[in-house]
Design an enzyme around this catalytic site. Structure first.
Site, mmCIF file in Angstrom:
data_model
loop_
_atom_site.group_PDB
_atom_site.id
_atom_site.type_symbol
_atom_site.label_atom_id
_atom_site.label_comp_id
_atom_site.label_asym_id
_atom_site.label_seq_id
_atom_site.Cartn_x
_atom_site.Cartn_y
_atom_site.Cartn_z
ATOM 1 C CG HIS A 107 3.002 -3.068 -6.650
ATOM 2 N ND1 HIS A 107 3.700 -4.020 -7.338
ATOM 3 C CD2 HIS A 107 2.046 -2.618 -7.499
ATOM 4 C CE1 HIS A 107 3.199 -4.150 -8.558
ATOM 5 N NE2 HIS A 107 2.187 -3.308 -8.697
HETATM 6 ZN ZN LIG Z 1 0.910 -3.138 -10.378
#
Ligand SMILES: [Zn+2]
Ligand SMILES: [Zn+2]
Length: 144
Positions: A107
Site C-alpha cells: 500500500h
Molecule cells: Zn491490503
C-alpha cells in the site's frame, strides 16, 4: 506460470488480462495501479508479477529483500510524481489475517487519509500484526 493462481485477481492484473485496471507502472518484476477503494489523497498498490501470497512467505534473503526494496522504490517514485503536495507518505503491508487479497501488495499512501477514520486500517497492532511499514519489513528481510 509457476505458482500462479488462475482465480487470483492480482495475477490477472499483472498478466494484463484484466480489462478495467490501467497500470501506472510495469516492469519484469512488479506492476502498480490505483487501489479500487482509495483511503487517501493518492492510494496505489505495487504488487510482484510472481504470485506471492503474503509477507509470511518472504524470507531473510537477498532475493526477497531486493523485491521489496524495488516495490518501495516504484511506490515512492509514483507518489512523488503524482502527489508532490502531500506532506506525508506511508508504505506498508497488511499482515494476515488483516490482508484483503492473498497476493502480496504494497500500500502506497499519500496522506491525508480520506475520510480521516481510514487511518484505522493502517495501524500496527504490535504482536497481533496489523499493518507493517515497508521499512520495518525490509529490516526483517535484510540478509545478515
Ligand atoms: Zn491490503
Ligand atoms: Zn496472485
Amino acid at each position: 506460470m509457476a505458482g500462479a493462481t488462475p482465480a487470483c485477481i492480482f495475477c490477472q492484473i499483472a498478466a494484463r488480462s484484466s480489462t478495467s485496471t490501467s497500470l501506472l507502472h510495469s516492469d519484469d518484476r512488479v506492476v502498480a495501479f490505483e487501489d479500487i477503494n482509495p483511503s487517501a489523497l493518492r492510494h496505489y498498490l505495487v504488487i510482484p508479477v510472481e504470485h506471492i501470497s503474503t509477507v509470511r512467505n518472504l524470507k531473510r534473503r537477498a532475493e526477497d529483500y531486493s523485491l521489496v526494496s524495488h516495490m518501495l522504490d516504484v511506490g515512492r517514485t509514483l507518489l512523488q510524481r503524482d502527489a508532490p503536495q502531500s506532506k506525508q507518505y506511508r508504505f506498508g503491508f497488511h499482515q494476515p489475517p488483516f490482508n484483503s487479497v492473498n497476493h502480496l501488495h504494497l500500500h502506497c499512501l499519500a496522506l491525508p487519509f480520506i475520510p480521516r477514520w481510514k487511518h484505522m486500517k493502517y495501524l500496527s497492532l504490535g504482536p497481533l500484526g496489523g499493518f507493517i511499514e515497508a521499512e520495518k519489513l525490509l529490516d526483517k528481510l535484510k540478509p545478515e
